[in-house]
Write a protein that holds these residues in place. Structure first.
Motif, PDB file in Angstrom:
ATOM      1  N   VAL A 149       0.662  -0.902  -0.144  1.00 19.71           N
ATOM      2  CA  VAL A 149      -0.014   0.145  -0.333  1.00 19.71           C
ATOM      3  C   VAL A 149       0.614   0.932  -0.138  1.00 19.71           C
ATOM      4  CG1 VAL A 149      -2.007   0.912   1.375  1.00 19.71           C
ATOM      5  CG2 VAL A 149      -1.721  -1.261   1.648  1.00 19.71           C
ATOM      6  N   ALA A 150       1.570   0.873   1.027  1.00 19.11           N
ATOM      7  CA  ALA A 150       2.804   2.247   1.220  1.00 19.11           C
ATOM      8  C   ALA A 150       2.992   2.447  -0.523  1.00 19.11           C
ATOM      9  CB  ALA A 150       3.549   2.201   1.750  1.00 19.11           C
ATOM     10  N   TYR A 151       3.427   1.155  -0.930  1.00 19.99           N
ATOM     11  CA  TYR A 151       4.483   1.341  -2.212  1.00 19.99           C
ATOM     12  C   TYR A 151       3.296   2.165  -3.306  1.00 19.99           C
ATOM     13  CZ  TYR A 151       7.690   0.732  -6.182  1.00 19.99           C
ATOM     14  OH  TYR A 151       8.296   1.083  -6.902  1.00 19.99           O
ATOM     15  N   GLY A 152       2.940   2.003  -3.425  1.00 20.88           N
ATOM     16  CA  GLY A 152       1.654   2.646  -4.205  1.00 20.88           C
ATOM     17  C   GLY A 152       1.230   4.119  -3.529  1.00 20.88           C
ATOM     18  N   LYS A 153       1.281   4.055  -2.462  1.00 22.99           N
ATOM     19  CA  LYS A 153       0.937   6.032  -2.692  1.00 22.99           C
ATOM     20  C   LYS A 153       2.749   6.438  -3.118  1.00 22.99           C
ATOM     21  CE  LYS A 153      -1.608   5.014   1.161  1.00 22.99           C
ATOM     22  NZ  LYS A 153      -1.726   5.489   2.820  1.00 22.99           N
ATOM     23  N   GLY A 154       3.032   5.899  -2.577  1.00 25.28           N
ATOM     24  CA  GLY A 154       5.141   6.360  -2.760  1.00 25.28           C
ATOM     25  C   GLY A 154       5.179   6.562  -4.553  1.00 25.28           C
ATOM     26  N   GLY A 155       4.476   5.630  -5.116  1.00 27.20           N
ATOM     27  CA  GLY A 155       4.657   5.624  -6.775  1.00 27.20           C
ATOM     28  C   GLY A 155       3.763   6.483  -6.817  1.00 27.20           C
ATOM     29  N   LEU A 156       2.441   6.742  -6.514  1.00 21.77           N
ATOM     30  CA  LEU A 156       1.990   8.207  -6.853  1.00 21.77           C
ATOM     31  C   LEU A 156       2.727   9.432  -7.326  1.00 21.77           C
ATOM     32  CD1 LEU A 156      -1.552   6.972  -5.767  1.00 21.77           C
ATOM     33  CD2 LEU A 156      -0.838   7.126  -8.095  1.00 21.77           C
ATOM     34  N   ARG A 157       3.656   9.100  -5.524  1.00 26.36           N
ATOM     35  CA  ARG A 157       4.351  10.509  -5.412  1.00 26.36           C
ATOM     36  C   ARG A 157       5.186  10.847  -5.736  1.00 26.36           C
ATOM     37  NH1 ARG A 157       7.793  11.937  -0.589  1.00 26.36           N
ATOM     38  NH2 ARG A 157       7.576  13.466  -0.094  1.00 26.36           N
ATOM     39  N   SER A 158       6.045   9.194  -6.488  1.00 26.74           N
ATOM     40  CA  SER A 158       7.313   9.620  -7.270  1.00 26.74           C
ATOM     41  C   SER A 158       6.938  10.618  -8.994  1.00 26.74           C
ATOM     42  CB  SER A 158       7.756   8.356  -7.172  1.00 26.74           C
ATOM     43  OG  SER A 158       7.359   7.461  -8.785  1.00 26.74           O
ATOM     44  N   ARG A 169      12.682   0.610  -9.250  1.00 30.39           N
ATOM     45  CA  ARG A 169      14.014  -0.333  -8.807  1.00 30.39           C
ATOM     46  C   ARG A 169      13.338  -1.020  -7.453  1.00 30.39           C
ATOM     47  NH1 ARG A 169      19.190   3.857 -11.635  1.00 30.39           N
ATOM     48  NH2 ARG A 169      18.904   2.684 -13.778  1.00 30.39           N
ATOM     49  N   LEU A 170      13.239  -0.023  -7.083  1.00 28.33           N
ATOM     50  CA  LEU A 170      13.125  -1.046  -5.493  1.00 28.33           C
ATOM     51  C   LEU A 170      11.930  -1.866  -5.511  1.00 28.33           C
ATOM     52  CD1 LEU A 170      13.233  -0.607  -2.270  1.00 28.33           C
ATOM     53  CD2 LEU A 170      10.985   0.852  -2.551  1.00 28.33           C
ATOM     54  N   TYR A 171      10.466  -1.413  -6.616  1.00 32.48           N
ATOM     55  CA  TYR A 171       9.518  -2.449  -6.395  1.00 32.48           C
ATOM     56  C   TYR A 171      11.005  -3.738  -7.165  1.00 32.48           C
ATOM     57  CZ  TYR A 171       5.568  -4.616  -8.060  1.00 32.48           C
ATOM     58  OH  TYR A 171       4.266  -5.189  -8.197  1.00 32.48           O
ATOM     59  N   VAL A 245      11.846   1.463   6.750  1.00 31.02           N
ATOM     60  CA  VAL A 245      12.664   1.485   6.694  1.00 31.02           C
ATOM     61  C   VAL A 245      12.408   2.915   4.645  1.00 31.02           C
ATOM     62  CG1 VAL A 245      14.009   0.374   5.055  1.00 31.02           C
ATOM     63  CG2 VAL A 245      15.261   2.079   5.349  1.00 31.02           C
ATOM     64  N   THR A 246      11.706   2.129   4.096  1.00 30.71           N
ATOM     65  CA  THR A 246      10.845   2.698   3.409  1.00 30.71           C
ATOM     66  C   THR A 246       9.810   3.641   3.332  1.00 30.71           C
ATOM     67  OG1 THR A 246       8.834   1.155   3.047  1.00 30.71           O
ATOM     68  CG2 THR A 246      11.258   0.634   1.737  1.00 30.71           C
ATOM     69  N   VAL A 247       8.874   3.184   5.432  1.00 29.34           N
ATOM     70  CA  VAL A 247       7.645   4.535   5.129  1.00 29.34           C
ATOM     71  C   VAL A 247       8.236   5.319   5.915  1.00 29.34           C
ATOM     72  CG1 VAL A 247       6.298   4.318   7.045  1.00 29.34           C
ATOM     73  CG2 VAL A 247       5.809   2.671   5.244  1.00 29.34           C
ATOM     74  N   GLU A 248       9.585   5.401   6.851  1.00 31.83           N
ATOM     75  CA  GLU A 248       9.838   6.360   7.716  1.00 31.83           C
ATOM     76  C   GLU A 248      10.349   7.404   6.985  1.00 31.83           C
ATOM     77  OE1 GLU A 248      11.553   4.584  11.197  1.00 31.83           O
ATOM     78  OE2 GLU A 248       9.510   4.237  12.092  1.00 31.83           O
ATOM     79  N   THR A 249      11.349   6.597   5.951  1.00 25.21           N
ATOM     80  CA  THR A 249      11.937   7.391   5.512  1.00 25.21           C
ATOM     81  C   THR A 249      10.915   8.514   4.093  1.00 25.21           C
ATOM     82  OG1 THR A 249      14.000   5.953   5.115  1.00 25.21           O
ATOM     83  CG2 THR A 249      14.554   7.917   3.526  1.00 25.21           C
ATOM     84  N   ASP A 250      11.539   9.737   3.495  1.00 27.51           N
ATOM     85  CA  ASP A 250      11.336  10.710   3.335  1.00 27.51           C
ATOM     86  C   ASP A 250      11.607  10.422   1.453  1.00 27.51           C
ATOM     87  OD1 ASP A 250      10.067  12.421   1.438  1.00 27.51           O
ATOM     88  OD2 ASP A 250      10.352  14.326   3.259  1.00 27.51           O
ATOM     89  N   PHE A 251      11.172  10.129   0.578  1.00 29.73           N
ATOM     90  CA  PHE A 251      11.755   9.650  -0.641  1.00 29.73           C
ATOM     91  C   PHE A 251      11.999  10.899  -1.872  1.00 29.73           C
ATOM     92  CE2 PHE A 251      11.131   4.709  -1.138  1.00 29.73           C
ATOM     93  CZ  PHE A 251      11.639   3.969  -0.882  1.00 29.73           C
ATOM     94  N   ALA A 252      12.164  11.924  -1.396  1.00 32.90           N
ATOM     95  CA  ALA A 252      12.223  13.771  -1.846  1.00 32.90           C
ATOM     96  C   ALA A 252      13.240  13.670  -1.603  1.00 32.90           C
ATOM     97  CB  ALA A 252      10.815  14.859  -1.550  1.00 32.90           C
TER      98      ALA A 252
HETATM   99  N1  PHE Z   1       7.906   7.285   2.092  1.00 31.86           N
HETATM  100  C1  PHE Z   1       7.843   7.190   1.049  1.00 31.86           C
HETATM  101  C2  PHE Z   1       8.041   8.665   0.088  1.00 31.86           C
HETATM  102  O1  PHE Z   1       8.345   9.287   1.266  1.00 31.86           O
HETATM  103  C3  PHE Z   1       6.223   6.337   0.326  1.00 31.86           C
HETATM  104  C4  PHE Z   1       7.262   4.776  -0.147  1.00 31.86           C
HETATM  105  C5  PHE Z   1       6.731   3.626   1.191  1.00 31.86           C
HETATM  106  C6  PHE Z   1       8.150   4.728  -1.045  1.00 31.86           C
HETATM  107  C7  PHE Z   1       6.975   2.786   0.857  1.00 31.86           C
HETATM  108  C8  PHE Z   1       8.144   3.079  -1.423  1.00 31.86           C
HETATM  109  C9  PHE Z   1       7.529   2.223  -0.431  1.00 31.86           C
HETATM  110  O2  PHE Z   1       7.227   8.525  -0.301  1.00 31.86           O
END
Ligand code: PHE
Ligand code: FE
Length: 289
Positions: A149-158, A169-171, A245-252
């Protein structure tokens, strides 16, 4: 397998605006179900001791051992009960934003066809065996379910950062080709591996590929190949750690950094890598790469 390649920009005739179509389970014929059973038997026999506990638990909870291509009415009742996810049928690869939106809403799009006997070991577009056998068992795990789910939201954000290639590449190196370190040894959990007979063996046992400890930024810099076994597998210490690590890191800020960092060539090892296996790359050399 290559969930990020797509051909069409609008849903084909007969598909809904979100690209879903009815599974129309009744339309699968005897040959289709036999192909599923053949693939299922071959994979499920070799996966104990190779696949992650979470994957094997998922197979069990979802009762995927029932013969034939799963009927989503039944499968989704179990999956929904486990994690709130559901499988939806799509005609083939869907555009990135559509794909991410489905994931963000706990829907996993699955190709609504099955491979032919000639495609037993390899096909370019994900079929129902790859998508359902490969991906869905992990979606019955609560932690992995949240990661997707977080990946999907992160994908839209990316998409807003023009950073899709890095996030893809993370996927690739987790959802499709991830390895996990369990207390009883290395296991496979990536759908591209667990749905492939040969790669299920290669990924764990072959001396050819590198096996490297997972590092978020490193992974997003690493090139990959879609037409052969991987030359790198990244090993996560656990699903909790991956989610955290993926949820708590801001990818921006990572995306900003990545713009100025060179990609890492496919088989390169860096001094900072936690190397578990330094690959011989014999397989790739034999294939002339
Ligand atoms: N935390 C990521 C962001 O700031 C979102 C994300 C979560 C991306 C999990 C991939 C997997 O964009
Ligand atoms: Fe896939």
């Amino acid at each position: 397998m290559a969930d990020f390649l797509h051909v069409y920009d609008t849903p084909p005739e007969g598909a809904n605006a979100d690209w879903t179509i009815p599974q129309n389970w009744e339309k699968f014929g005897e040959n289709d179900h036999q192909m599923w059973d053949r693939l299922f038997a071959r994979q499920s026999e070799m996966l104990p001791g190779r696949a992650a506990d979470a994957f094997l638990r998922g197979l069990d909870v979802l009762k995927l051992s029932k013969p034939g291509i799963p009927d989503y009415r039944e499968l989704n009742a179990r999956l929904n009960n486990a994690t709130g996810w559901e499988v939806v049928a799509v005609p083939g690869l869907v555009p990135d934003d559509v794909f991410f939106d489905h994931l963000a809403n706990r829907r996993f799009p699955a190709g609504n066809f099955i491979r032919t006997p000639e495609q037993l070991d390899y096909l370019q577009e994900p079929d129902v065996f790859h998508d359902v056998f490969g991906h869905v068992p992990m979606l019955a795990d609560p932690i992995f379910a949240d990661y997707m789910v977080a990946y999907g939201k992160g994908g839209l954000r990316s998409l807003g950062f023009g950073a899709l290639d890095h996030l893809a590449r993370l996927y690739w190196y987790t959802v499709e080709f991830g390895l996990i370190e369990q207390s009883d040894g290395l296991r496979i959990y990536g759908a591209g591996i667990v749905s492939s007979y040969a790669e299920s063996i290669f990924a764990l046992d072959d001396p050819s590929p590198n096996r490297i400890g997972f590092d978020l930024l490193r992974v997003m810099r690493t090139e990959y190949r879609i037409d052969d076994f991987q030359q790198n597998y990244f090993v996560i210490p656990g699903l909790d750690e991956l989610l955290q690590v993926t949820v708590e890191t801001d990818f921006a800020p990572l995306y900003a950094k990545l713009e100025n960092l060179p990609d890492i060539a496919i088989a390169d090892i860096l001094p900072t890598d936690r190397v578990m296996t330094r690959g011989t790359h014999n397989h790739a050399q034999r294939a002339g790469r």
